[in-house]
Scaffold this motif. Structure first.
Motif, short mmCIF file in Angstrom:
data_model
loop_
_atom_site.label_atom_id
_atom_site.label_comp_id
_atom_site.label_asym_id
_atom_site.label_seq_id
_atom_site.Cartn_x
_atom_site.Cartn_y
_atom_site.Cartn_z
N PRO A 1 0.82 -1.21 0.00
CA PRO A 1 0.00 0.00 0.00
C PRO A 1 0.85 1.26 0.00
O PRO A 1 2.00 1.25 0.45
CB PRO A 1 -0.81 -0.13 1.29
CG PRO A 1 -0.04 -1.08 2.15
CD PRO A 1 0.64 -2.03 1.21
N GLY A 2 0.28 2.35 -0.52
CA GLY A 2 1.06 3.55 -0.71
C GLY A 2 0.46 4.79 -0.07
O GLY A 2 -0.75 4.87 0.17
N LEU A 3 1.32 5.76 0.18
CA LEU A 3 0.90 7.06 0.69
C LEU A 3 0.17 7.84 -0.40
O LEU A 3 -0.75 8.60 -0.13
CB LEU A 3 2.13 7.83 1.17
CG LEU A 3 1.92 9.10 1.97
CD1 LEU A 3 1.09 8.84 3.22
CD2 LEU A 3 3.27 9.69 2.37
N SER A 4 0.59 7.64 -1.65
CA SER A 4 -0.09 8.23 -2.79
C SER A 4 -0.14 7.20 -3.91
O SER A 4 0.44 6.12 -3.79
CB SER A 4 0.65 9.49 -3.27
OG SER A 4 -0.08 10.13 -4.31
N GLY A 5 -0.86 7.52 -4.97
CA GLY A 5 -0.99 6.58 -6.09
C GLY A 5 -1.84 7.18 -7.18
O GLY A 5 -2.36 8.30 -7.04
N VAL A 6 -2.01 6.44 -8.25
CA VAL A 6 -2.84 6.92 -9.36
C VAL A 6 -4.26 7.20 -8.88
O VAL A 6 -4.85 8.24 -9.19
CB VAL A 6 -2.86 5.89 -10.51
CG1 VAL A 6 -3.76 6.39 -11.64
CG2 VAL A 6 -1.47 5.64 -11.04
#
Length: 272
Positions: free
Chosen positions: A216-221
């Motif tokens: 999982p990411g802090l930001s993404g598409v």
């Protein structure tokens, strides 16, 4: 099902009931076969992605520490309760249902009892992903979920006065840099969901669990293009964008996503 959503027309069929905005700035990779999870990425990409995560999260934690101290003080002054909010989220999942690496034995030694019950082999169950504790600055009242877990909505009365500002500017998410440094999350990837909602979402949205193949990411598409709406249609769009990112994950696309994240933070676009 093996899917390779290299463009939005691919993901439209199973992830969304409506038109999805184009992402012209996302570089499309010419893959020979679809990616199932992070193990399908080149080893060099995985290593460099982790190096970038460690270096940037460490640097940002140092540079933004004065900002975080101010935010912590504002949270403490404006509402009773803890400054840091801790919540269990679902992370990376690399296991598949039915996998069992143990050797099958035809029988048990004399006197030994089979402890497993038929149909109860946990190795055959799809684990939704590794759980971890996500850190945020608290933006809601301490009794926000006295009636049970539920998604935040536009104009949510549970949000504190300073919480509205923090959520709009994404300053509430700065403590997640610690999650990135620890390895629970990456700077870029799908947003981690709460375990309370995973089963329902996976029943409603085809291939929802495939997004757990990435850290999982802090930001993404999805965060940059779709924002943080929490209705079913919004989740379908998020899944489409997450799987699109999985098939096109590379350092250049990570750079472009982080660059556009700055614009999202400055404008407050897509916040709830």
């Amino acid at each position: 099902m093996d899917l390779a959503p290299r463009n939005l027309s691919d993901v439209y069929d199973y992830a969304s009931d409506e038109h999805l905005p184009d992402v012209p700035w996302l570089r499309r990779l010419n893959l020979n076969r679809p990616r199932r999870d992070i193990r399908c990425l080149p080893l060099s990409t995985r290593r460099m992605k982790r190096v970038v995560d460690v270096v940037l999260s460490s640097l940002l934690l140092v540079l933004l520490s004065p900002v975080m101290l101010v935010v912590a003080l504002l949270v403490w002054l404006t509402s009773p309760g803890p400054i840091i909010f801790r919540q269990t989220r679902v992370g990376l999942n690399l296991r598949r249902p039915g996998s069992d690496r143990r050797q099958r034995r035809r029988g048990l030694p004399h006197g030994q009892i089979e402890r497993r019950q038929p149909g109860r082999d946990r190795r055959r169950e799809f684990l939704y992903g590794r759980h971890f504790v996500l850190y945020k600055f608290r933006t809601m009242r301490t009794d926000a979920e006295k009636d049970g877990a539920r998604f935040a909505v536009e104009g949510d009365a549970r949000v504190t006065s300073i919480g509205n500002v923090l959520r709009k500017t994404r300053l509430d998410e700065l403590p997640q840099l610690w999650n990135v440094l620890r390895g629970d999350m990456s700077l870029v990837g799908p947003r981690p969901e709460r375990p309370e909602f995973i089963e329902e979402l996976s029943d409603e949205i085809p291939n929802y669990l495939n997004r757990l193949g990435l850290k999982p990411g802090l930001s993404g598409v999805a965060q940059v293009v779709n924002g943080y709406d929490n209705d079913l249609a919004g989740f379908r769009r998020k899944v489409a964008f997450d799987l699109l990112y999985l098939q096109n994950c590379c350092l250049w696309n990570d750079f472009m996503i982080l660059l556009r994240t700055i614009g999202v933070v400055l404008t407050g676009r897509g916040a709830i």
